[in-house]
Enzyme design. Structure first.
Site, PDB file in Angstrom:
ATOM      1  N   SER A  17       0.804  -1.228   0.000  1.00  0.00           N
ATOM      2  CA  SER A  17       0.000   0.000   0.000  1.00  0.00           C
ATOM      3  C   SER A  17       0.838   1.280   0.000  1.00  0.00           C
ATOM      4  O   SER A  17       0.511   2.214  -0.734  1.00  0.00           O
ATOM      5  CB  SER A  17      -0.968   0.003   1.189  1.00  0.00           C
ATOM      6  OG  SER A  17      -1.938  -1.004   1.011  1.00  0.00           O
ATOM      7  N   LYS A  66      -9.843  -6.425   9.888  1.00  0.00           N
ATOM      8  CA  LYS A  66     -10.940  -5.761   9.166  1.00  0.00           C
ATOM      9  C   LYS A  66     -12.278  -5.853   9.913  1.00  0.00           C
ATOM     10  O   LYS A  66     -13.083  -4.922   9.838  1.00  0.00           O
ATOM     11  CB  LYS A  66     -11.084  -6.354   7.762  1.00  0.00           C
ATOM     12  CG  LYS A  66      -9.924  -5.980   6.838  1.00  0.00           C
ATOM     13  CD  LYS A  66     -10.148  -6.505   5.429  1.00  0.00           C
ATOM     14  CE  LYS A  66      -8.913  -6.261   4.579  1.00  0.00           C
ATOM     15  NZ  LYS A  66      -9.123  -6.642   3.177  1.00  0.00           N
ATOM     16  N   ASN A  87     -11.927  -1.697   5.425  1.00  0.00           N
ATOM     17  CA  ASN A  87     -10.503  -1.582   5.075  1.00  0.00           C
ATOM     18  C   ASN A  87     -10.051  -0.131   4.949  1.00  0.00           C
ATOM     19  O   ASN A  87      -8.887   0.119   4.666  1.00  0.00           O
ATOM     20  CB  ASN A  87     -10.204  -2.340   3.764  1.00  0.00           C
ATOM     21  CG  ASN A  87     -10.649  -1.563   2.542  1.00  0.00           C
ATOM     22  OD1 ASN A  87     -11.570  -0.752   2.609  1.00  0.00           O
ATOM     23  ND2 ASN A  87      -9.999  -1.802   1.424  1.00  0.00           N
ATOM     24  N   ASP A 102     -12.719  -2.979  -1.069  1.00  0.00           N
ATOM     25  CA  ASP A 102     -12.181  -4.185  -1.730  1.00  0.00           C
ATOM     26  C   ASP A 102     -13.040  -4.618  -2.926  1.00  0.00           C
ATOM     27  O   ASP A 102     -12.519  -4.943  -3.991  1.00  0.00           O
ATOM     28  CB  ASP A 102     -12.101  -5.352  -0.736  1.00  0.00           C
ATOM     29  CG  ASP A 102     -10.981  -5.171   0.280  1.00  0.00           C
ATOM     30  OD1 ASP A 102      -9.961  -4.538  -0.071  1.00  0.00           O
ATOM     31  OD2 ASP A 102     -11.128  -5.650   1.411  1.00  0.00           O
ATOM     32  N   GLY A 126     -15.383 -20.122  -3.099  1.00  0.00           N
ATOM     33  CA  GLY A 126     -15.006 -19.659  -1.762  1.00  0.00           C
ATOM     34  C   GLY A 126     -16.169 -18.919  -1.131  1.00  0.00           C
ATOM     35  O   GLY A 126     -16.984 -18.308  -1.835  1.00  0.00           O
ATOM     36  N   ASN A 150     -18.613 -23.592  -2.629  1.00  0.00           N
ATOM     37  CA  ASN A 150     -17.670 -23.732  -1.518  1.00  0.00           C
ATOM     38  C   ASN A 150     -17.475 -25.188  -1.144  1.00  0.00           C
ATOM     39  O   ASN A 150     -18.375 -26.009  -1.305  1.00  0.00           O
ATOM     40  CB  ASN A 150     -18.160 -22.945  -0.299  1.00  0.00           C
ATOM     41  CG  ASN A 150     -17.025 -22.622   0.649  1.00  0.00           C
ATOM     42  OD1 ASN A 150     -15.930 -22.284   0.201  1.00  0.00           O
ATOM     43  ND2 ASN A 150     -17.258 -22.746   1.939  1.00  0.00           N
ATOM     44  N   MET A 214      -8.040 -13.997  -7.083  1.00  0.00           N
ATOM     45  CA  MET A 214      -7.902 -12.855  -6.166  1.00  0.00           C
ATOM     46  C   MET A 214      -6.501 -12.745  -5.566  1.00  0.00           C
ATOM     47  O   MET A 214      -6.055 -11.661  -5.224  1.00  0.00           O
ATOM     48  CB  MET A 214      -8.924 -12.952  -5.043  1.00  0.00           C
ATOM     49  CG  MET A 214     -10.281 -12.424  -5.417  1.00  0.00           C
ATOM     50  SD  MET A 214     -11.177 -12.079  -3.892  1.00  0.00           S
ATOM     51  CE  MET A 214     -12.815 -11.867  -4.530  1.00  0.00           C
TER      52      MET A 214
HETATM   53  P1  ATR Z   1     -11.025 -15.011   3.422  1.00  0.00           P
HETATM   54  O1  ATR Z   1     -11.446 -14.069   4.489  1.00  0.00           O
HETATM   55  O2  ATR Z   1      -9.731 -14.661   2.736  1.00  0.00           O
HETATM   56  O3  ATR Z   1     -12.115 -15.285   2.438  1.00  0.00           O
HETATM   57  P2  ATR Z   1     -11.536 -17.401   4.940  1.00  0.00           P
HETATM   58  O4  ATR Z   1     -12.683 -16.765   5.608  1.00  0.00           O
HETATM   59  O5  ATR Z   1     -10.548 -18.204   5.738  1.00  0.00           O
HETATM   60  O6  ATR Z   1     -10.620 -16.376   4.176  1.00  0.00           O
HETATM   61  O7  ATR Z   1     -12.112 -18.307   3.756  1.00  0.00           O
HETATM   62  C1  ATR Z   1     -11.285 -19.117   2.983  1.00  0.00           C
HETATM   63  C2  ATR Z   1     -12.113 -19.741   1.865  1.00  0.00           C
HETATM   64  O8  ATR Z   1     -11.273 -20.542   1.043  1.00  0.00           O
HETATM   65  C3  ATR Z   1     -13.212 -20.684   2.353  1.00  0.00           C
HETATM   66  O9  ATR Z   1     -14.298 -20.593   1.468  1.00  0.00           O
HETATM   67  C4  ATR Z   1     -12.535 -22.056   2.264  1.00  0.00           C
HETATM   68  O10 ATR Z   1     -13.432 -23.116   2.137  1.00  0.00           O
HETATM   69  P3  ATR Z   1     -14.123 -23.767   3.455  1.00  0.00           P
HETATM   70  O11 ATR Z   1     -15.192 -22.793   3.878  1.00  0.00           O
HETATM   71  O12 ATR Z   1     -14.669 -25.044   2.994  1.00  0.00           O
HETATM   72  O13 ATR Z   1     -13.013 -23.904   4.461  1.00  0.00           O
HETATM   73  C5  ATR Z   1     -11.769 -21.885   0.995  1.00  0.00           C
HETATM   74  N1  ATR Z   1     -10.613 -22.780   0.857  1.00  0.00           N
HETATM   75  C6  ATR Z   1      -9.428 -22.699   1.485  1.00  0.00           C
HETATM   76  N2  ATR Z   1      -8.592 -23.647   1.054  1.00  0.00           N
HETATM   77  C7  ATR Z   1      -9.269 -24.370   0.104  1.00  0.00           C
HETATM   78  C8  ATR Z   1      -8.940 -25.481  -0.727  1.00  0.00           C
HETATM   79  N3  ATR Z   1      -7.751 -26.055  -0.668  1.00  0.00           N
HETATM   80  N4  ATR Z   1      -9.888 -25.934  -1.573  1.00  0.00           N
HETATM   81  C9  ATR Z   1     -11.097 -25.351  -1.643  1.00  0.00           C
HETATM   82  N5  ATR Z   1     -11.464 -24.292  -0.880  1.00  0.00           N
HETATM   83  C10 ATR Z   1     -10.560 -23.810  -0.011  1.00  0.00           C
END
Ligand code: ATR
Length: 262
Positions: A17, A66, A87, A102, A126, A150, A214
């Protein structure tokens, strides 16, 4: 004295940043000083209060603060309320204000690629904070339908329940990652898989025309699969620049052109 800005997080050393905001200031002829602040995990609130008490103008907030920033603000923008996370902070009339740039950052990055969002069907993989933050701005930009896939279906379903009222004009759907299929204008990887070096396998029968990761600067099995299908791809540096431009514009009233900083 130059106007003081900062980004606060833990860790913070990796943040880009300061270099972005200094580049915007140079381009727009403003005199700013933008620093990094490491807050102790239990010391976020105090660090924010000290920064503004010392005359700071604006602050960006990054991981893991955040949601705490959201809770601390007296006044929130609509998109920050929907994201449940902040943010961008500033003081106005003695009150701490918060926004979340964001999602608009992602929209700006997609527009800078000349990919259309108007009337599109989008797949977001996700269902964490990253997904929550982008849905409302995407719908504001004209997206017609968003499917949230997800690994843990219940989390995607909860997100749809939470956000449905905020986006009455769009169709929101939850699906398990394992059941993924269909044809989309754009697929966005909002999982943390690439950040943690894990693979994300897309089913063969999933069709899409554009792919956005992302994360940035990390190996991405998601992008590898999209490239193998010869669809246009991009990764999150544009989103990072896009959110920074939105924050800069809130604080300084001028908006640099995203394409100048990619
Ligand atoms: P952020 O705030 O960056 O979104 P988060 O709240 O920890 O981080 O969410 C991470 C996301 O990535 C979740 O949707 C997670 O899936 P789960 O809800 O099933 O845990 C997903 N994720 C992380 N690693 C993954 C993987 N190897 N394959 C598929 N989904 C994954």
């Amino acid at each position: 004295m130059s106007k003081q800005f900062a980004v606060i997080g833990n860790p913070i050393e990796q943040s880009r940043s300061p270099e972005l905001h200094h580049a915007f200031a140079q381009k727009t002829g403003l005199d700013i000083q933008y620093s990094k602040r490491l807050a102790p995990l239990d010391g976020f609130k105090d660090s924010v209060e000290r920064f503004f008490a010392e005359g700071g103008i604006g602050m960006n907030v990054t991981v893991p603060f955040k949601e705490q920033a959201f809770a601390q603000c007296a006044v929130l923008t609509e998109r920050a309320k929907i994201a449940g996370a902040v943010n961008t902070l500033w003081m106005q009339d003695g009150q701490l204000h918060g926004d979340n740039t964001d999602g608009q950052g992602l929209v700006n990055a997609i527009h800078a690629l000349d990919w259309s969002l108007e009337n599109t069907d989008i797949l977001i993989i996700g269902a964490g904070g990253a997904t929550r933050g982008v849905i409302y701005p995407l719908v504001q930009a004209g997206v017609k339908k968003i499917v949230i896939a997800n690994r843990t279906l219940a989390r995607a379903e909860q997100l749809v329940v939470d956000l449905k009222a905020a986006v009455p004009n769009a169709e929101l759907q939850a699906i398990a990652l394992n059941d993924l299929n269909g044809d989309f204008d754009l697929v966005i990887n909002a999982t943390s898989a690439s950040l943690s070096g894990e693979a994300l396998v897309l089913p063969e029968n999933l069709q899409f025309k554009h792919a956005y990761e992302m994360a940035y600067g990390k190996p991405s099995t998601f992008l590898d699969q999209a490239k193998a299908r010869h669809v246009p791809t991009s990764e999150g540096f544009g989103m990072l620049v896009g959110q920074a431009i939105e924050s800069f514009s809130i604080w300084n009233g001028v908006k640099p052109e995203l394409k100048d900083f990619l």
